[in-house]
Structures are given as C-alpha cells and as structure tokens.
Motif scaffolding. Sequence first.
Motif, PDB file in Angstrom:
ATOM      1  N   CYS A 131       6.085   4.498   7.931  1.00  0.00           N
ATOM      2  CA  CYS A 131       5.655   3.266   7.262  1.00  0.00           C
ATOM      3  C   CYS A 131       5.738   3.549   5.772  1.00  0.00           C
ATOM      4  O   CYS A 131       5.325   4.614   5.316  1.00  0.00           O
ATOM      5  CB  CYS A 131       4.230   2.942   7.669  1.00  0.00           C
ATOM      6  N   VAL A 132       6.292   2.582   5.027  1.00  0.00           N
ATOM      7  CA  VAL A 132       6.414   2.782   3.577  1.00  0.00           C
ATOM      8  C   VAL A 132       5.444   1.901   2.797  1.00  0.00           C
ATOM      9  O   VAL A 132       5.499   1.832   1.571  1.00  0.00           O
ATOM     10  CB  VAL A 132       7.868   2.542   3.104  1.00  0.00           C
ATOM     11  N   GLY A 133       4.578   1.202   3.515  1.00  0.00           N
ATOM     12  CA  GLY A 133       3.533   0.410   2.858  1.00  0.00           C
ATOM     13  C   GLY A 133       4.023  -0.854   2.165  1.00  0.00           C
ATOM     14  O   GLY A 133       3.405  -1.317   1.207  1.00  0.00           O
ATOM     15  N   CYS A 134       5.121  -1.431   2.678  1.00  0.00           N
ATOM     16  CA  CYS A 134       5.665  -2.638   2.010  1.00  0.00           C
ATOM     17  C   CYS A 134       4.819  -3.879   2.270  1.00  0.00           C
ATOM     18  O   CYS A 134       4.897  -4.857   1.523  1.00  0.00           O
ATOM     19  CB  CYS A 134       7.098  -2.885   2.467  1.00  0.00           C
ATOM     20  N   GLY A 135       4.047  -3.882   3.345  1.00  0.00           N
ATOM     21  CA  GLY A 135       3.177  -5.028   3.652  1.00  0.00           C
ATOM     22  C   GLY A 135       3.890  -6.219   4.283  1.00  0.00           C
ATOM     23  O   GLY A 135       3.278  -7.264   4.522  1.00  0.00           O
TER      24      GLY A 135
ATOM     25  N   ARG B 180       2.777   1.767  18.284  1.00  0.00           N
ATOM     26  CA  ARG B 180       3.385   1.438  16.985  1.00  0.00           C
ATOM     27  C   ARG B 180       2.679   2.205  15.862  1.00  0.00           C
ATOM     28  O   ARG B 180       3.309   2.780  14.984  1.00  0.00           O
ATOM     29  CB  ARG B 180       3.309  -0.078  16.758  1.00  0.00           C
TER      30      ARG B 180
ATOM     31  N   CYS C 154      10.212  -5.038   9.884  1.00  0.00           N
ATOM     32  CA  CYS C 154       9.832  -3.754   9.283  1.00  0.00           C
ATOM     33  C   CYS C 154      11.097  -2.994   8.856  1.00  0.00           C
ATOM     34  O   CYS C 154      11.997  -2.795   9.667  1.00  0.00           O
ATOM     35  CB  CYS C 154       9.048  -2.929  10.300  1.00  0.00           C
ATOM     36  N   PRO C 155      11.180  -2.541   7.605  1.00  0.00           N
ATOM     37  CA  PRO C 155      12.403  -1.853   7.179  1.00  0.00           C
ATOM     38  C   PRO C 155      12.581  -0.478   7.805  1.00  0.00           C
ATOM     39  O   PRO C 155      13.653   0.116   7.704  1.00  0.00           O
ATOM     40  CB  PRO C 155      12.226  -1.731   5.659  1.00  0.00           C
TER      41      PRO C 155
ATOM     42  N   PHE D 138       0.834  -1.210   0.000  1.00  0.00           N
ATOM     43  CA  PHE D 138       0.000   0.000   0.000  1.00  0.00           C
ATOM     44  C   PHE D 138       0.867   1.258   0.000  1.00  0.00           C
ATOM     45  O   PHE D 138       0.586   2.241   0.681  1.00  0.00           O
ATOM     46  CB  PHE D 138      -0.978  -0.001   1.189  1.00  0.00           C
TER      47      PHE D 138
ATOM     48  N   CYS E 114       4.962  -6.629   7.308  1.00  0.00           N
ATOM     49  CA  CYS E 114       4.455  -6.948   8.652  1.00  0.00           C
ATOM     50  C   CYS E 114       3.193  -7.796   8.555  1.00  0.00           C
ATOM     51  O   CYS E 114       2.959  -8.697   9.354  1.00  0.00           O
ATOM     52  CB  CYS E 114       4.207  -5.691   9.456  1.00  0.00           C
TER      53      CYS E 114
ATOM     54  N   ILE F  21      -1.770  -3.679   9.577  1.00  0.00           N
ATOM     55  CA  ILE F  21      -1.636  -2.253   9.923  1.00  0.00           C
ATOM     56  C   ILE F  21      -2.403  -1.380   8.932  1.00  0.00           C
ATOM     57  O   ILE F  21      -2.958  -0.349   9.291  1.00  0.00           O
ATOM     58  CB  ILE F  21      -0.137  -1.845  10.035  1.00  0.00           C
TER      59      ILE F  21
ATOM     60  N   LYS G  92       4.288   5.667  13.787  1.00  0.00           N
ATOM     61  CA  LYS G  92       4.472   5.636  12.333  1.00  0.00           C
ATOM     62  C   LYS G  92       3.560   6.616  11.593  1.00  0.00           C
ATOM     63  O   LYS G  92       3.955   7.172  10.576  1.00  0.00           O
ATOM     64  CB  LYS G  92       4.204   4.217  11.804  1.00  0.00           C
TER      65      LYS G  92
HETATM   66  S1  SF4 Z   1       3.937  -2.037   5.970  1.00  0.00           S
HETATM   67 FE1  SF4 Z   1       4.536  -2.844   7.957  1.00  0.00          FE
HETATM   68  S2  SF4 Z   1       6.633  -3.599   7.662  1.00  0.00           S
HETATM   69 FE2  SF4 Z   1       6.193  -2.231   5.945  1.00  0.00          FE
HETATM   70  S3  SF4 Z   1       6.925  -0.235   6.595  1.00  0.00           S
HETATM   71 FE3  SF4 Z   1       4.744  -0.315   7.139  1.00  0.00          FE
HETATM   72  S4  SF4 Z   1       4.746  -1.030   9.243  1.00  0.00           S
HETATM   73 FE4  SF4 Z   1       6.778  -1.487   8.425  1.00  0.00          FE
END
Ligand code: SF4
Length: 337
Positions: A297-301, A280, A230-231, A132, A303, A313, A284
């Motif tokens: 949060c960069v939305g990598c998914g 958390r 989580c990066p 996302f 987590c 999240i 973020k």
């Molecule tokens: S999607 Fe989850 S793992 Fe990815 S940056 Fe956001 S919180 Fe961290």
Amino acid sequence: MREKLITLETFRKKVAEHSDSFLVTEQAQKMYCTLLPQGLRVVKTPKEVVFPEWEEVYRFSFQDRSWKLTETAGNDSTLRFLFLLPCEAKAVVEVLDGNFLKKDYVDKNYWQRRKNLRLVILGCSTMPETCFCSLVGGSPLWRDKESIFVFPFQERLYVENDDLALFEEGKRIDAEQRKALMFAEEELKAKLPPSLPPDFPQKLYAHFEETIWKELTWRCINCGACTFLCPTCYCFDLSVDGRLQGLALKTWDSCMFPKFTLHASSHNPRPTGKERVRQRVMHKFSYLPLREGYYGCVGCGICREICPVNWDIREVVERMAKHIGYSIRTCQEHLSS
Ligand code: SF4
Ligand code: SF4
C-alpha cells in the motif's frame, strides 16, 4: 543536467508540443490542473498503463495434428511519459515492477509496456485529507533514480533527472537555491505522520486470528472497486476461449470476490467477507513487507475515495496498530495537533 529550474511557460509549452506522448493520472490531473495543459490523455491509475484491465496473452490452434501457440506480446516501441504523483510512482517502481519484473519470471507484456514508459513524478506540495503516504514509508516528494521529478519551487519548477532533455531549457540550480529547496523538503517532511513501527508487519501476522477483525471488516460489501483502482493490486485471472483454436485472456481479478479462492472441490478457504477483507489488509501490511521488504500500500487514499460504504484501510491499520499495543497517534490526530 541533473537538476535545473525551468519556468512554468517552458514546462507548459514542452508538454503541449509533445501532448501525444504524455499521459496523466486522474490524481495528478486533479492536483496539478492549473499547471498541465488541457487535452492530455487521462488514465485512472498508472496500473492501467502497464497492466491493463484485460489483454490477450497467446493464441492457439490445432493444425496438422499438432498444437501451434503464438504469444501475443505487443511490439509498440513508442516512448511515452506519464505524469503521476509520488505515491503512484512508488506503486509502479516498488510493487508492480517487484511483482512482474524482479522475480524468476519476467512478464513479457508488462516489460514491453514498462520499458517504453518514463515516469514524470509531480511532487505534492499539499496532502489531501485521504492520503497517508508517510505512514507506509513514502513522502509527498518521494522519487526514484530513474524517473523525472518535478516540483513547484520559487515561482518556477525544479526538475531533476531530465536526462532525455525533455525540458531542455533551464537554469542550473545554485547553492543558495539548493539550500532553500532542502529546507522546504525538511519542513514538509516534519509535518508528516511517522511511518508504522518497523516490526508492525511481524506483529500483525501474529494477530491473524483476533476477533476484532469481524468488527473491522463487516461493513465492506466486497464490491471489489477498491482493488480495481488500487495502483498496487495486481491479481489477475487467465481464461481460455476456444477449443481447437482460440486465445487466452488475462483479466484483472480481486481477492474481494467469493470465487477468487473457490476450489474445484467447492471448498472455499475464504468463505465470508471477513476472511476476504482481512486477506487484503494482511497481504498489503504483513505478507508483502515480510516477504519483499515493502508495503503493498502506498497510502494514496484512492480506495477510501471510491468505496461506496466509506471503508477506510488507513483507519483499520491504525486501529489494528493500537489493538496490537503500539502507542501511535493516528494520521488524523497527528495532523490536527
Ligand atoms: S491507499 Fe488504498 S488504493 Fe492506495 S495503495 Fe493503499 S490500498 Fe491501494
Ligand atoms: S472496501 Fe469498499 S470498495 Fe473495497 S470491496 Fe469493500 S465496499 Fe467495495
């Protein structure tokens, strides 16, 4: 040459020739397994490369009635290249660099590793269901000025910013191709769900005490797996081993663990899972954007993929946004319309 097109063969050959210098993240490897040559070292996340799970910070000893302290910043100056996805690169460039380099204090060990690392961003041409990035201001083609950017285009690879001539052979991109590339980029962006409203961090901050948090957080078992993978999560602990001589270790820590905020007085300001998970999300999506101007949060998914109880999240943020009163469509609603 700032922009060029290279063949897939050239790319594979060059990477294979320098395979010792190349690392790849698990996510980039999954997405580009047919493009990348076999045998590259795979890391779980880019964080592992610049901010490892544990490291020695200094050694100390008491000799001749005085303390001797030696910092143990590494001195490896080998240049390395890391293949990673746009969201993972954004995590390094914005959040990790923002925390370890751009404050009053520069973390020497982080800088030692970071200055010798060149990011090679592999733009995404598809978006897996759990991603996302656009919700938090990213995109499948996000890149920064310092990194090399690679994207499959017209049976070739479009390469931007290869100032080290890593992939030296290549054809300059012409006006027609540039137009087609911009069109492809615009087309991809048009399909993406829009970013969260600009005042979301502020409004979320004002909803700290809502009872809905209980419902949104109860399922999490506080295992901490999401924060370790989580990066963008960068919490750490410092522990000292030894009395008259020994060393100090820096190890990853997590706001999901009950002892993370436990005071020496035995008071714990985040005594239950609800407070820890809310922290958390708030860190973020509210504190960091309000303080630093970017989401944590960069939305990598990742987590969501790793979570043993499927705590999501993105779902929580979208539900909070609706609860606050925004009439947003969720990523799911947007993509299925
Ligand atoms: S999607 Fe989850 S793992 Fe990815 S940056 Fe956001 S919180 Fe961290
Ligand atoms: S969200 Fe999932 S992975 Fe993260 S601490 Fe809770 S249960 Fe563990």
